[in-house]
Design a protein around this motif. Structure first.
Motif, PDB file in Angstrom:
ATOM      1  N   PRO A 181       0.769  -1.242   0.000  1.00  0.00           N
ATOM      2  CA  PRO A 181       0.000   0.000   0.000  1.00  0.00           C
ATOM      3  C   PRO A 181       0.804   1.298   0.000  1.00  0.00           C
ATOM      4  CG  PRO A 181       0.022  -0.945   2.195  1.00  0.00           C
ATOM      5  CD  PRO A 181       0.683  -1.950   1.293  1.00  0.00           C
ATOM      6  N   ASP A 182       2.144   1.251  -0.089  1.00  0.00           N
ATOM      7  CA  ASP A 182       2.916   2.487  -0.249  1.00  0.00           C
ATOM      8  C   ASP A 182       2.485   3.192  -1.535  1.00  0.00           C
ATOM      9  OD1 ASP A 182       4.246   1.621   1.969  1.00  0.00           O
ATOM     10  OD2 ASP A 182       6.096   1.082   0.916  1.00  0.00           O
ATOM     11  N   VAL A 183       2.531   4.527  -1.513  1.00  0.00           N
ATOM     12  CA  VAL A 183       2.188   5.318  -2.698  1.00  0.00           C
ATOM     13  C   VAL A 183       3.407   6.149  -3.081  1.00  0.00           C
ATOM     14  CG1 VAL A 183       0.644   7.066  -3.658  1.00  0.00           C
ATOM     15  CG2 VAL A 183      -0.239   5.406  -2.010  1.00  0.00           C
ATOM     16  N   ASN A 184       4.153   5.670  -4.056  1.00  0.00           N
ATOM     17  CA  ASN A 184       5.323   6.388  -4.565  1.00  0.00           C
ATOM     18  C   ASN A 184       5.717   5.765  -5.897  1.00  0.00           C
ATOM     19  OD1 ASN A 184       7.233   4.145  -4.039  1.00  0.00           O
ATOM     20  ND2 ASN A 184       6.870   4.636  -1.889  1.00  0.00           N
ATOM     21  N   GLY A 185       6.689   6.356  -6.561  1.00  0.00           N
ATOM     22  CA  GLY A 185       7.067   5.889  -7.883  1.00  0.00           C
ATOM     23  C   GLY A 185       7.636   4.488  -7.896  1.00  0.00           C
ATOM     24  N   VAL A 186       8.451   4.132  -6.888  1.00  0.00           N
ATOM     25  CA  VAL A 186       9.049   2.799  -6.846  1.00  0.00           C
ATOM     26  C   VAL A 186       7.966   1.743  -6.669  1.00  0.00           C
ATOM     27  CG1 VAL A 186      10.600   1.278  -5.556  1.00  0.00           C
ATOM     28  CG2 VAL A 186      11.260   3.660  -5.988  1.00  0.00           C
ATOM     29  N   ALA A 187       7.047   1.989  -5.733  1.00  0.00           N
ATOM     30  CA  ALA A 187       5.969   1.023  -5.484  1.00  0.00           C
ATOM     31  C   ALA A 187       5.090   0.857  -6.720  1.00  0.00           C
ATOM     32  CB  ALA A 187       5.131   1.477  -4.294  1.00  0.00           C
ATOM     33  N   HIS A 188       4.758   1.967  -7.365  1.00  0.00           N
ATOM     34  CA  HIS A 188       3.872   1.915  -8.531  1.00  0.00           C
ATOM     35  C   HIS A 188       4.523   1.162  -9.684  1.00  0.00           C
ATOM     36  CE1 HIS A 188       0.675   3.153 -11.212  1.00  0.00           C
ATOM     37  NE2 HIS A 188       1.557   3.649 -12.063  1.00  0.00           N
ATOM     38  N   CYS A 189       5.798   1.434  -9.921  1.00  0.00           N
ATOM     39  CA  CYS A 189       6.493   0.777 -11.021  1.00  0.00           C
ATOM     40  C   CYS A 189       6.644  -0.718 -10.752  1.00  0.00           C
ATOM     41  CB  CYS A 189       7.856   1.425 -11.236  1.00  0.00           C
ATOM     42  SG  CYS A 189       8.745   0.792 -12.676  1.00  0.00           S
ATOM     43  N   ALA A 190       6.937  -1.088  -9.507  1.00  0.00           N
ATOM     44  CA  ALA A 190       7.057  -2.512  -9.169  1.00  0.00           C
ATOM     45  C   ALA A 190       5.722  -3.229  -9.369  1.00  0.00           C
ATOM     46  CB  ALA A 190       7.539  -2.669  -7.726  1.00  0.00           C
ATOM     47  N   LEU A 191       4.639  -2.574  -8.986  1.00  0.00           N
ATOM     48  CA  LEU A 191       3.309  -3.162  -9.177  1.00  0.00           C
ATOM     49  C   LEU A 191       3.000  -3.337 -10.660  1.00  0.00           C
ATOM     50  CD1 LEU A 191       0.510  -4.042  -8.122  1.00  0.00           C
ATOM     51  CD2 LEU A 191      -0.147  -1.621  -8.150  1.00  0.00           C
ATOM     52  N   GLN A 192       3.252  -2.315 -11.460  1.00  0.00           N
ATOM     53  CA  GLN A 192       2.976  -2.402 -12.890  1.00  0.00           C
ATOM     54  C   GLN A 192       3.844  -3.478 -13.558  1.00  0.00           C
ATOM     55  OE1 GLN A 192       0.595  -1.048 -14.514  1.00  0.00           O
ATOM     56  NE2 GLN A 192      -0.137   0.488 -13.080  1.00  0.00           N
ATOM     57  N   THR A 193       5.086  -3.606 -13.099  1.00  0.00           N
ATOM     58  CA  THR A 193       5.968  -4.645 -13.638  1.00  0.00           C
ATOM     59  C   THR A 193       5.414  -6.029 -13.340  1.00  0.00           C
ATOM     60  OG1 THR A 193       7.923  -3.228 -13.440  1.00  0.00           O
ATOM     61  CG2 THR A 193       8.298  -5.612 -13.504  1.00  0.00           C
ATOM     62  N   ALA A 194       4.996  -6.249 -12.097  1.00  0.00           N
ATOM     63  CA  ALA A 194       4.443  -7.550 -11.728  1.00  0.00           C
ATOM     64  C   ALA A 194       3.187  -7.852 -12.542  1.00  0.00           C
ATOM     65  CB  ALA A 194       4.136  -7.576 -10.234  1.00  0.00           C
ATOM     66  N   ARG A 195       2.313  -6.866 -12.696  1.00  0.00           N
ATOM     67  CA  ARG A 195       1.088  -7.068 -13.477  1.00  0.00           C
ATOM     68  C   ARG A 195       1.409  -7.467 -14.918  1.00  0.00           C
ATOM     69  NH1 ARG A 195      -2.438  -1.759 -11.612  1.00  0.00           N
ATOM     70  NH2 ARG A 195      -3.422  -2.680  -9.759  1.00  0.00           N
ATOM     71  N   HIS A 196       2.366  -6.768 -15.516  1.00  0.00           N
ATOM     72  CA  HIS A 196       2.676  -7.037 -16.913  1.00  0.00           C
ATOM     73  C   HIS A 196       3.285  -8.425 -17.093  1.00  0.00           C
ATOM     74  CE1 HIS A 196       3.438  -6.091 -21.084  1.00  0.00           C
ATOM     75  NE2 HIS A 196       4.665  -6.570 -20.941  1.00  0.00           N
ATOM     76  N   LEU A 197       4.150  -8.815 -16.169  1.00  0.00           N
ATOM     77  CA  LEU A 197       4.741 -10.144 -16.264  1.00  0.00           C
ATOM     78  C   LEU A 197       3.675 -11.227 -16.190  1.00  0.00           C
ATOM     79  CD1 LEU A 197       7.932  -9.618 -14.073  1.00  0.00           C
ATOM     80  CD2 LEU A 197       7.863  -9.966 -16.540  1.00  0.00           C
TER      81      LEU A 197
END
Length: 376
Positions: free
Chosen positions: A12-28
């Protein structure tokens, strides 16, 4: 591919690193790969975004960063190495490695797993901001972990240049995507605009963390412009002081998802003030929302903002320049509309799917380089 994403931050962190990691996991997951995320445990009871994870998440013990409790720092734990072994990782993805990522790099090296290190945070700049020194030590740590990786991915040409100038080898460019479906101009909401600016003021927004390195106080001059209302979205340790520094500004706190997209689209100008951005995702989100941007001419915004076409770049840490750029846009409705339309057109192809496919190409190149040569 079986990928272990070791990240310093995750929802639930809200920052660029957290968002990018989430988007990466989703895409994989979308592409049929098998990611596993290793991240610092959130604060006790903070499970607000747990359902967002598209794959298993291993949490390691963590503590809040002194003076900045919204940031969690991972403690030493055997869970990370165990996760690499149990997941049978083909490759390790290190998201903004500095604490947990350093341990992730060591574990990858120990077990012979290739690693890609993604540079996302200007830690040297943060060292100057918070300690007044320590920049050289920060670069030594950055150079140490990134030099051990098979490949480092930089989000902008400015950060790529910085890394190479400080001796980091094997640096490649990998930018960030933006959700052009969520962030779009048609979400502009007249009712919300009346709520934020009841006298019909032009709305200038800032979205991001409220922390010293963001220098949001540079919007003080904008607050004094006639017919302008400053709207601040975000939270952080600088919030109390900014309430005094920005008279008349509206503070909305942290907003996410569709609500944030509606706020972005309802702005007339987006103003970013931080001089330490390796990329600056909120600039892209504003552009996707059809909003002209004012940003410092340093770091990530140099790649994102086409000065005089999609927005205006100003000297970093110059409050007068920020004020004057906003005043210039405020005085010209047609110019704002033209900049906003050009901004949207510029980012329409920068989807997370396209950026995610580029990341997979980087993975494949690293794995190919690690394969033993086949005798002719």
């Amino acid at each position: 591919m079986r990928v272990v994403i070791v990240t310093e931050s995750f929802p639930p962190d809200v920052n660029g690193v957290a968002h990018c990691a989430l988007q990466t996991a989703r895409h994989l997951v979308d592409r049929g790969h098998a990611p596993l995320v290793v991240a610092p445990a959130p604060a006790p009871g903070n499970k607000a975004a747990a359902s967002l994870a598209p794959c298993p998440v291993v949490h390691v013990p963590s503590l809040p960063l002194p003076g900045y409790p919204q940031v969690r720092v991972a403690l030493p734990s055997r869970r990370l190495a165990a996760a690499l072994i149990e997941h049978e990782a083909d490759i390790v993805h290190l998201a903004s490695p500095f604490v947990l990522g350093v341990r992730g790099m060591a574990a990858a090296a120990r077990y012979g797993v290739p690693a890609v290190a993604v540079y996302q945070t200007d830690l040297a700049g943060y060292a100057r901001t918070y300690m007044g020194a320590g920049e050289a030590a920060a670069w030594r740590r950055i150079r140490s972990v990134h030099s051990a990786a098979d490949r480092t991915l930089a989000p902008s040409t400015a950060s790529q240049t910085d890394l190479e100038a400080h001796g980091v080898p094997r640096v490649h460019l990998w930018r960030r995507g933006v959700d052009t479906v969520r962030f779009r101009p048609v979400l502009r909401d007249d009712a919300l605009r009346r709520e934020l600016a009841p006298n019909g003021e032009l709305i200038v927004g800032y979205v991001g963390r409220l922390a010293p390195e963001k220098h949001v106080e540079l919007l003080s001059g904008v607050c004094g412009l006639p017919g302008v209302r400053v709207v601040v979205v975000g939270d952080g340790p600088s919030r109390p002081g900014l309430a005094e520094a920005l008279p008349g500004a509206v503070f909305l706190g942290r907003r996410t998802g569709d609500e944030l997209a509606r706020i972005f689209a309802s702005l007339d100008v987006f103003a970013h003030t931080g001089p330490f951005e390796t990329f600056c995702q909120t600039v892209q989100e504003a552009m996707a929302s059809g909003v002209p941007v004012v940003a410092p001419a340093v770091g990530g915004p140099l790649d994102l903002v086409d000065h005089g076409r999609t927005g205006l770049l100003v000297p970093p840490r110059d409050a007068d320049a920020v004020r004057d750029a906003v005043a210039h846009l405020a005085a010209d409705d047609a110019l704002r509309a033209a900049f906003g339309a050009a901004a949207r057109a510029t980012v329409e192809g920068r989807t997370w799917a396209a950026i995610g496919d580029q990341l997979i190409t980087h993975y494949e190149a690293v794995l190919e380089a690690r394969r033993p040569a086949v005798a002719a």
